[in-house]
Design an enzyme around this catalytic site. Structure first.
Site, mmCIF file in Angstrom:
data_model
loop_
_atom_site.group_PDB
_atom_site.id
_atom_site.type_symbol
_atom_site.label_atom_id
_atom_site.label_comp_id
_atom_site.label_asym_id
_atom_site.label_seq_id
_atom_site.Cartn_x
_atom_site.Cartn_y
_atom_site.Cartn_z
ATOM 1 N N GLU A 187 0.715 -1.200 0.198
ATOM 2 C CA GLU A 187 0.092 -0.021 0.063
ATOM 3 C C GLU A 187 0.683 1.252 0.162
ATOM 4 O O GLU A 187 0.492 2.212 -0.811
ATOM 5 C CB GLU A 187 -0.808 0.044 1.266
ATOM 6 C CG GLU A 187 -1.993 -1.042 0.961
ATOM 7 C CD GLU A 187 -2.978 -0.989 2.212
ATOM 8 O OE1 GLU A 187 -2.356 -1.487 3.446
ATOM 9 O OE2 GLU A 187 -4.157 -0.947 2.075
ATOM 10 N N GLU A 241 -4.601 -9.324 3.202
ATOM 11 C CA GLU A 241 -5.221 -8.828 4.468
ATOM 12 C C GLU A 241 -6.283 -9.818 4.476
ATOM 13 O O GLU A 241 -6.602 -10.107 5.807
ATOM 14 C CB GLU A 241 -5.775 -7.724 4.363
ATOM 15 C CG GLU A 241 -4.398 -6.396 4.839
ATOM 16 C CD GLU A 241 -3.742 -5.890 3.490
ATOM 17 O OE1 GLU A 241 -3.797 -6.668 2.699
ATOM 18 O OE2 GLU A 241 -3.016 -4.987 3.730
#
Ligand code: NAD
Length: 754
Positions: A137, A159
């Site tokens: 990210e 995730e």
């Protein structure tokens, strides 16, 4: 996600404290005016903890202050990996009443990334190692990404596999970079890609062969793109495959949640939330989409399923891999040569996974031709992998070179370990292990892959039972992650250590149990199967049993799996238990209502899938379907509700209101019975740790992963609530649900299985 053993003490509070500051992100400006930010947080990997947040705040503030004097920025890392992601030690502790505070922390992290990408100077990521979760990210918040093309490097947003979502801008940026159709599978499946695949997917822009080339390419890009700006900060930018006001592209969004729900049945809130977040975010401006992403992440982080998944797949898996159930004082041993007796389905599989780990394998069957057939079955499987591009021809050939077919027992002379996988016959097993023990070196460990025979008894075949152990593999061996290690009464610590190290060497998860009928996994799984069958005896529609099992997250319905293993297997298990007759267990098994159903079906020749008839019919040319005879035969015995209404007099399909066993009870019976059996096994001292119980249940018997495993399921319900519900099930459906003394004690003290 992440790993950072040093961060447990860090606070994630938005207030932040003095945790280092600048030196955790080195700030170095070169002669071209390029600032290289080198991430070097405490611990073995960079993770998004308070040290990161503070250091990043300092770095971004300084970049903004010195903007006029800098040409651009390159972000890289001083660790082996680029960045590991969120700090799971933090996430696991966030409680519901800390939701607002957590959301503020997430917002702060995103704001820092936003400031970086809107600095007005080009920012490139020089990804020198794996970038997962928050690490990727951060890279996505750079204008350009160059990645080292090394075999160990992986990029991805895993995730959801831990019950959360990429809340550091990962959903929002991926959607805007690659479009709904490309981004959604990457986010909802949590795939980790090699650099080449990540380049093709659009997550990165360039590859580099060496560290020097990586830095040179990142610098060159910065110098060549002084006006770099993120695509989403250009007016009019939209998600690539969404055309404004085009009904067709919006049907893509409308269908996504339904497609996702069909897979998750609502058991995995992270997958559903990731889809919802992507869909909603796609219709909004960038900054609002980021905010929504943060809210979904917060909701997941404080939820139970994330706690379950992080506990099992992060903390407990690490505990196992670190040798939690291994004798600590024994030296680590590398297995160089393994002998495998029996080249059938299991033996060939064991040879495959051992050779894959670079271990030399001596594969022995009744003669060389039989061993060659086993080796050919490995070759055939590898050929399929080559055809699908999953394996190179060279790797296939190299793997097969490690498998040597044996002519006689003498070929076992240099083996560190011998694993027996011949027919499930005690006499035969005794004969082959005795012969192997004589041929192998005196310190070699002798193991049996038996699925049912007690290890202590088998160990009597060899002169030194200290060297004997059970290594219970699961079928198909090359796919199933678990090996259940069974310690016989006399198995030594050195033998256990050798077996444990071998299982890790072949990259599987070892759990350690003491010797007992059915060990841990088979015994627990048996309760699932028989509970499903018992409901048939009560007139519960078979389709309800199967569907509720799947909706509860079980890998396979109990009736389908009973067909796979054959209906006579549970009957044989009962016979053995009655023969052992150790009191309580035999009593519980003997009274079980499943057996009458199984005996009837076996009497009708409906013995399972191999006979093309069991709980299901298996037509030659079509899909299997539940045998209609089940409902006709057993509706009369059904549990009746207060009005006695159960089966429909017209023989038609039952309506929901006809069914006396509510869906919630069907679901709880299937899950509770396995959790209760696990507690019993723990209480009997067969299981030694919650980690072994949880991972063993998920990897070995397909126990619903969202629960975090059989014992974590009890923790999540709460020992007191679990005990109360189990008492209700015992009163309603049978004593087998009665909570044990240990459970009652845990309920009274409010304790958890850890
Ligand atoms: P299989 O029938 O496919 O293979 C058994 C092999 O043993 C055959 O190739 C046979 O030729 C060989 N064999 C027989 N006598 C031998 C001898 N004297 N010397 C050397 N080899 C000999 O059986 P399988 O499914 O591979 O099961 C093997 C063992 O693994 C059994 O103990 C079984 O209980 C256990 N197991 C099986 C599974 C499963 O799902 N099939 C799972 C876990 C454990």
């Amino acid at each position: 996600m992440t790993m950072n053993e040093n961060s447990a003490a860090d606070e994630w509070g938005v207030a932040g404290q003095a945790v280092g500051g600048g030196e955790h992100i080195r700030y170095e400006k070169d002669a071209d005016g390029i600032v290289v930010l080198t991430l070097d947080l405490p611990g073995s990997a960079n993770v998004m903890n308070e040290a990161y947040r503070t250091a990043m705040e300092t770095a971004v503030t300084r970049l903004e202050a010195e903007r006029d004097d800098i040409t651009g920025v390159v972000i890289t890392s001083a660790k082996k990996s680029f960045f590991a992601g969120a700090d799971l030690n933090e996430l696991i502790h966030v409680t519901r009443d800390q939701a607002e505070e957590f959301f503020a922390v997430v917002t702060r992290v995103k704001a820092q990334m936003r400031r970086l990408e809107r600095l007005g100077r080009p920012v490139a990521a020089a990804i020198n190692g794996s970038a997962l979760g928050g690490g990727l990210e951060l890279a996505l918040a750079c204008h350009h990404r160059v990645c080292l093309d090394a075999p160990s490097v992986r990029l991805g947003l895993p995730e959801v596999t831990l019950g959360v979502l990429p809340g550091g801008g990962g959903v929002t940026r991926s959607m805007r970079m690659m479009g709904v159709q490309a981004a959604l599978p990457l986010i909802t499946e949590g795939k980790r890609l090699r650099p080449g695949k990540a380049l093709a997917a659009g997550w990165i822009d360039e590859l580099a062969e060496s560290y020097d080339e990586l830095m040179a390419k990142a610098r060159a890009w910065v110098l060549a793109h002084p006006d770099a700006v993120q695509p989403w900060d250009v007016r009019g930018h939209r998600v690539p495959d969404l055309k404004p006001l085009d009904p067709e592209s919006y049907s893509l969004l409308a269908a996504a949640p339904a497609v996702s729900y069909a897979k998750t049945h609502g058991c995995y809130p992270a997958v559903d939330a990731a889809v919802a977040c992507a869909v909603e975010g796609a219709l909004l401006d960038f900054d609002t989409a980021l905010e929504i992403e943060g809210r979904y992440l917060t909701q997941l982080v404080v939820g139970q399923v994330a706690k379950n998944l992080i506990t099992a797949f992060w903390f407990q898996l690490n505990e196992i891999n670190a040798g939690g159930s291994r004798p600590a004082d024994q030296p680590r041993l590398l297995t160089r040569r393994v002998g495998v007796l029996g080249a059938g389905m299991m033996g060939a599989g064991i040879a495959h996974v051992s050779a894959q780990a670079g271990i030399e394998v001596v594969l022995k069957d009744v003669d060389r031709a039989a061993a060659e057939r086993g080796k050919s079955s490995v070759a055939a499987r590898l050929d399929k992998d080559v055809a699908k591009g999953r394996l190179t021809q060279e790797a296939r050939d190299a793997l097969l070179e490690h498998i040597h077919t044996a002519e006689s027992y003498d070929d076992l002379a240099a083996c560190d370990l011998v694993i027996e996988a011949v027919f499930e016959d005690r006499e035969l097993k005794n004969t082959v292990t005795r012969a192997a023990e004589q041929a192998a070196p005196p310190e070699a460990v002798i193991a049996s892959n038996t699925s049912t025979l007690p290890i202590t008894g088998l160990a009597e075949a060899v002169p030194d039972p200290k060297r004997f152990i059970g290594l219970h593999f699961f079928s198909p061996v090359h796919r199933m992650n678990l090996v259940e290690i069974i310690r016989g009464e006399q198995t030594s610590d050195a033998t256990l250590a050798r077996a444990f190290d071998y299982v890790l060497q072949i990259k599987k998860t070892p759990i350690v149990v003491n010797d007992s009928r059915g060990f841990y996994t088979s015994r627990t799984f048996g309760t699932y199967v028989t509970e499903g069958v018992a409901m048939i005896a009560e007139g519960v529609p078979a389709a309800l049993v199967e569907n509720v099992a799947r909706k509860a997250g079980m890998a396979v319905g109990p009736l389908a799996v009973c067909d796979e293993v054959t209906l006579s297997l549970p009957l044989k298990v009962r016979e053995q238990a009655l023969m052992d007759d150790d009191g309580s267990a035999a009593g519980r098994i003997a009274e079980h209502p499943a057996y009458a159903v199984l005996e009837t079906l076996v009497g009708l020749g409906r013995t399972g899938k191999a006979a093309r008839a069991g709980f299901y019919d298996y037509p030659e040319d079509g899909l299997k379907s539940l045998w209609p005879g089940l409902g006709e035969r057993w509706k009369a015995n059904a549990h009746s509700d207060a009005d006695g209404a159960t089966a429909r007099p017209d023989g038609g399909l039952p309506k929901a209101s006809d069914i006396a066993v509510p869906e919630q009870d069907v679901r709880d019976r299937l899950l509770y019975i396995q959790a209760l059996e696990t507690v019993r096994i723990l209480e009997e001292g067969v299981l030694g740790s919650a980690a072994d119980a949880n991972l063993g249940s998920i990897f070995g018997i397909g126990f619903a992963p969202w629960t975090g495993g059989t014992l974590q399921f009890v923790n999540a319900v709460g020992a007191a609530a679990f005990t109360e519900r189990a008492d209700f099930l015992a009163d309603t459906y049978g004593e087998r649900f009665r909570p044990t003394a240990l459970l009652r004690e845990m309920a009274a003290k409010g304790r958890e299985f850890r």
